[in-house]
Design a protein around this motif. Structure first.
Motif, PDB file in Angstrom:
ATOM      1  N   ARG A 169      -3.692  -2.912  -1.151  1.00  0.00           N
ATOM      2  CA  ARG A 169      -4.333  -4.209  -1.352  1.00  0.00           C
ATOM      3  C   ARG A 169      -4.045  -5.117  -0.164  1.00  0.00           C
ATOM      4  O   ARG A 169      -2.911  -5.242   0.282  1.00  0.00           O
ATOM      5  CB  ARG A 169      -3.843  -4.878  -2.637  1.00  0.00           C
ATOM      6  CG  ARG A 169      -4.529  -6.222  -2.900  1.00  0.00           C
ATOM      7  CD  ARG A 169      -4.234  -6.759  -4.274  1.00  0.00           C
ATOM      8  NE  ARG A 169      -4.826  -8.074  -4.467  1.00  0.00           N
ATOM      9  CZ  ARG A 169      -4.734  -8.775  -5.585  1.00  0.00           C
ATOM     10  NH1 ARG A 169      -4.080  -8.274  -6.633  1.00  0.00           N
ATOM     11  NH2 ARG A 169      -5.296  -9.973  -5.671  1.00  0.00           N
ATOM     12  N   ARG A 205      -3.318   3.938  -2.836  1.00  0.00           N
ATOM     13  CA  ARG A 205      -3.424   2.589  -3.397  1.00  0.00           C
ATOM     14  C   ARG A 205      -3.096   1.568  -2.317  1.00  0.00           C
ATOM     15  O   ARG A 205      -2.135   1.741  -1.565  1.00  0.00           O
ATOM     16  CB  ARG A 205      -2.448   2.385  -4.562  1.00  0.00           C
ATOM     17  CG  ARG A 205      -2.703   3.235  -5.781  1.00  0.00           C
ATOM     18  CD  ARG A 205      -1.781   2.825  -6.923  1.00  0.00           C
ATOM     19  NE  ARG A 205      -1.983   3.645  -8.101  1.00  0.00           N
ATOM     20  CZ  ARG A 205      -1.327   4.773  -8.344  1.00  0.00           C
ATOM     21  NH1 ARG A 205      -0.407   5.189  -7.478  1.00  0.00           N
ATOM     22  NH2 ARG A 205      -1.572   5.479  -9.429  1.00  0.00           N
ATOM     23  N   PRO A 212     -11.590   2.116   2.848  1.00  0.00           N
ATOM     24  CA  PRO A 212     -10.142   1.895   2.892  1.00  0.00           C
ATOM     25  C   PRO A 212      -9.509   2.703   4.027  1.00  0.00           C
ATOM     26  O   PRO A 212      -9.623   3.928   4.073  1.00  0.00           O
ATOM     27  CB  PRO A 212      -9.670   2.381   1.518  1.00  0.00           C
ATOM     28  CG  PRO A 212     -10.881   2.275   0.638  1.00  0.00           C
ATOM     29  CD  PRO A 212     -12.027   2.629   1.536  1.00  0.00           C
ATOM     30  N   ARG A 223     -13.420   9.292   0.533  1.00  0.00           N
ATOM     31  CA  ARG A 223     -13.168   8.028  -0.171  1.00  0.00           C
ATOM     32  C   ARG A 223     -12.196   7.115   0.570  1.00  0.00           C
ATOM     33  O   ARG A 223     -12.159   5.915   0.303  1.00  0.00           O
ATOM     34  CB  ARG A 223     -12.623   8.313  -1.564  1.00  0.00           C
ATOM     35  CG  ARG A 223     -13.552   9.161  -2.418  1.00  0.00           C
ATOM     36  CD  ARG A 223     -13.077   9.198  -3.856  1.00  0.00           C
ATOM     37  NE  ARG A 223     -13.199   7.890  -4.480  1.00  0.00           N
ATOM     38  CZ  ARG A 223     -12.674   7.567  -5.660  1.00  0.00           C
ATOM     39  NH1 ARG A 223     -11.965   8.469  -6.332  1.00  0.00           N
ATOM     40  NH2 ARG A 223     -12.833   6.372  -6.170  1.00  0.00           N
ATOM     41  N   GLY A 224     -11.398   7.679   1.460  1.00  0.00           N
ATOM     42  CA  GLY A 224     -10.432   6.871   2.185  1.00  0.00           C
ATOM     43  C   GLY A 224      -9.957   7.586   3.430  1.00  0.00           C
ATOM     44  O   GLY A 224     -10.145   8.803   3.582  1.00  0.00           O
ATOM     45  N   SER A 270       0.846  -1.191   0.000  1.00  0.00           N
ATOM     46  CA  SER A 270       0.000   0.000   0.000  1.00  0.00           C
ATOM     47  C   SER A 270       0.883   1.243   0.000  1.00  0.00           C
ATOM     48  O   SER A 270       1.978   1.227   0.572  1.00  0.00           O
ATOM     49  CB  SER A 270      -0.909   0.014   1.239  1.00  0.00           C
ATOM     50  OG  SER A 270      -1.701  -1.163   1.310  1.00  0.00           O
ATOM     51  N   THR A 285      -8.908  -2.453   0.602  1.00  0.00           N
ATOM     52  CA  THR A 285      -8.339  -2.607  -0.744  1.00  0.00           C
ATOM     53  C   THR A 285      -8.963  -1.570  -1.675  1.00  0.00           C
ATOM     54  O   THR A 285     -10.181  -1.385  -1.669  1.00  0.00           O
ATOM     55  CB  THR A 285      -8.594  -4.025  -1.274  1.00  0.00           C
ATOM     56  OG1 THR A 285      -7.896  -4.964  -0.448  1.00  0.00           O
ATOM     57  CG2 THR A 285      -8.128  -4.174  -2.708  1.00  0.00           C
ATOM     58  N   THR A 286      -8.136  -0.910  -2.445  1.00  0.00           N
ATOM     59  CA  THR A 286      -8.614   0.072  -3.413  1.00  0.00           C
ATOM     60  C   THR A 286      -8.640  -0.559  -4.802  1.00  0.00           C
ATOM     61  O   THR A 286      -8.052  -1.630  -5.011  1.00  0.00           O
ATOM     62  CB  THR A 286      -7.696   1.300  -3.439  1.00  0.00           C
ATOM     63  OG1 THR A 286      -6.434   0.917  -4.020  1.00  0.00           O
ATOM     64  CG2 THR A 286      -7.463   1.857  -2.050  1.00  0.00           C
ATOM     65  N   GLY A 342      -6.111   2.986  -7.762  1.00  0.00           N
ATOM     66  CA  GLY A 342      -6.142   3.748  -6.528  1.00  0.00           C
ATOM     67  C   GLY A 342      -7.360   4.646  -6.438  1.00  0.00           C
ATOM     68  O   GLY A 342      -8.213   4.680  -7.330  1.00  0.00           O
ATOM     69  N   ILE A 343      -7.448   5.373  -5.343  1.00  0.00           N
ATOM     70  CA  ILE A 343      -8.506   6.372  -5.181  1.00  0.00           C
ATOM     71  C   ILE A 343      -7.841   7.745  -5.144  1.00  0.00           C
ATOM     72  O   ILE A 343      -6.787   7.924  -4.528  1.00  0.00           O
ATOM     73  CB  ILE A 343      -9.358   6.129  -3.921  1.00  0.00           C
ATOM     74  CG1 ILE A 343      -8.491   6.041  -2.656  1.00  0.00           C
ATOM     75  CG2 ILE A 343     -10.171   4.863  -4.069  1.00  0.00           C
ATOM     76  CD1 ILE A 343      -9.289   5.863  -1.384  1.00  0.00           C
ATOM     77  N   ILE A 355      -9.423  12.299   0.615  1.00  0.00           N
ATOM     78  CA  ILE A 355      -8.694  11.330   1.422  1.00  0.00           C
ATOM     79  C   ILE A 355      -8.393  12.031   2.738  1.00  0.00           C
ATOM     80  O   ILE A 355      -7.683  13.044   2.767  1.00  0.00           O
ATOM     81  CB  ILE A 355      -7.397  10.876   0.726  1.00  0.00           C
ATOM     82  CG1 ILE A 355      -7.735  10.171  -0.597  1.00  0.00           C
ATOM     83  CG2 ILE A 355      -6.580   9.959   1.640  1.00  0.00           C
ATOM     84  CD1 ILE A 355      -6.532   9.921  -1.485  1.00  0.00           C
ATOM     85  N   ASP A 406     -17.121  -0.923   3.167  1.00  0.00           N
ATOM     86  CA  ASP A 406     -15.950  -0.688   2.324  1.00  0.00           C
ATOM     87  C   ASP A 406     -15.407   0.716   2.574  1.00  0.00           C
ATOM     88  O   ASP A 406     -15.796   1.675   1.912  1.00  0.00           O
ATOM     89  CB  ASP A 406     -16.327  -0.870   0.850  1.00  0.00           C
ATOM     90  CG  ASP A 406     -15.124  -0.732  -0.069  1.00  0.00           C
ATOM     91  OD1 ASP A 406     -13.982  -0.718   0.452  1.00  0.00           O
ATOM     92  OD2 ASP A 406     -15.315  -0.644  -1.292  1.00  0.00           O
TER      93      ASP A 406
END
Length: 319
Positions: free
Chosen positions: A221, A219, A194, A167-168, A94, A117-118, A122-123, A147, A192
């Motif tokens: 995972r 990003r 991240p 978003r994150g 990540s 996980t994105t 990525g976001i 973010i 969900d």
């Protein structure tokens, strides 16, 4: 990683376990003398150096190999391993990118089954900083599709970020924290969101960039994977002709856990396995009348699967 996460062998539970062990083997000095303490700390430092010991991790595998070697060096008999599978969330890489700068981050424990996980690309969104994440900290901030950077010690305020359209979430490593604080960073529902841990050495720089609203890409995972882990089992025969068929089982777990699976050195959790190793050496030097089975297990944080597997094979109906 903070000093709090690195610290080993200083917790009251660990010291209590070792104090009891020191007085348990006949003739051993009841107090924890300086030489014994030094040996225990040295052993702890070796194991902590293997890195994260979450079951299924490379550090856990290295610890298993180390314990296998320690059992052999002590002179136990019928040493064996018992292999079994576990489903585990494993970090696969990540990163937070802001302009031309890249900051390593690590995913937090899954929300039930949903890992942080994105998408592969990525976001993307503006990076914003909201301190401890009170609602007032969001006033005037472009939260939609952002973010959000927060202090880790924010209780459950991180949840405001996705509720407001972020978003994150990136949580900054604190100097110290508590288990209760960490347990508020994941949910028992598969939402969900991240969520990532940023090491403390990058905190000031990321705060500065977030205060500027710099565009960023996040990003990451983490996948659930099946990994094979192993109990380590050794046998010490008893000395009494009438009692040696009776067995005493001494067990300790050697894995660790963390809200950040990739960062689980488990210093405080080492008390049990250090006590097991010390007691093993003491009993080898002065064997008891009854036989002793020494068991070091992983899977403690997965419903104690190591001990469950051992009991199924070596229990009352096992062999």
């Amino acid at each position: 990683m903070s000093e709090a996460m690195r610290r080993v062998g200083s917790g009251p539970l660990a010291l209590l376990s070792l104090l009891l062990v020191a007085g348990a083997a006949g003739g051993q000095q009841a107090g924890l003398d300086a030489r014994l303490e030094q040996a225990l700390r040295a052993q702890a430092q070796v194991i902590v150096s293997f890195g994260s010991r979450m079951s299924g991790s490379q550090g856990c595998d290295r610890t298993e190999a180390h314990l296998l070697n320690e059992f052999r060096r002590a002179g136990l008999q019928r040493i064996t391993t018992q292999e079994f599978p576990l489903a585990l969330p494993l970090e696969l890489g990540s990163v937070l990118e802001v302009g031309g700068e890249r900051f390593p981050v690590s995913g937090l424990w899954p929300n039930l089954l949903r890992t942080p996980t994105t998408p592969p690309e990525g976001i993307r969104g503006p990076l914003i900083y909201v301190g401890r994440g009170e609602l007032a900290d969001y006033e005037g901030q472009p939260v939609e599709n952002a973010i959000v950077v927060l202090e880790f010690n924010c209780q459950m305020n991180w949840l405001y970020a996705p509720l407001l359209g972020a978003r994150g979430v990136v949580l900054l490593e604190p100097e110290t924290t508590t288990r209760g604080e960490a347990e508020k960073k994941f949910l028992q529902v598969p939402i969900d969101v991240p969520r990532y841990w940023l090491p403390r050495e990058y905190g000031e720089r990321v705060r500065s960039l977030a205060r500027q609203g710099a565009p960023a890409v996040l990003r990451g995972r983490m996948d659930w994977q099946e990994r094979w882990v192993r109990n380590v089992v050794g046998f010490l025969p008893g000395t009494d002709p009438a009692l040696h068929k009776e067995c005493i089982v001494l067990q300790a777990y050697y894995d660790a856990n963390s809200v950040v699976p990739a960062l689980a050195p488990g210093g405080e959790a080492l008390g049990g396995v250090l006590a097991l190793l010390h007691l093993m050496r003491a009993l080898v030097e002065d064997p008891p009348k009854r036989s002793v089975i020494f068991v070091a297990t992983p899977g403690h944080y997965q419903a104690m699967q190591g001990m469950v597997q051992f009991a199924q094979v070596f229990g009352e109906k096992g062999r």
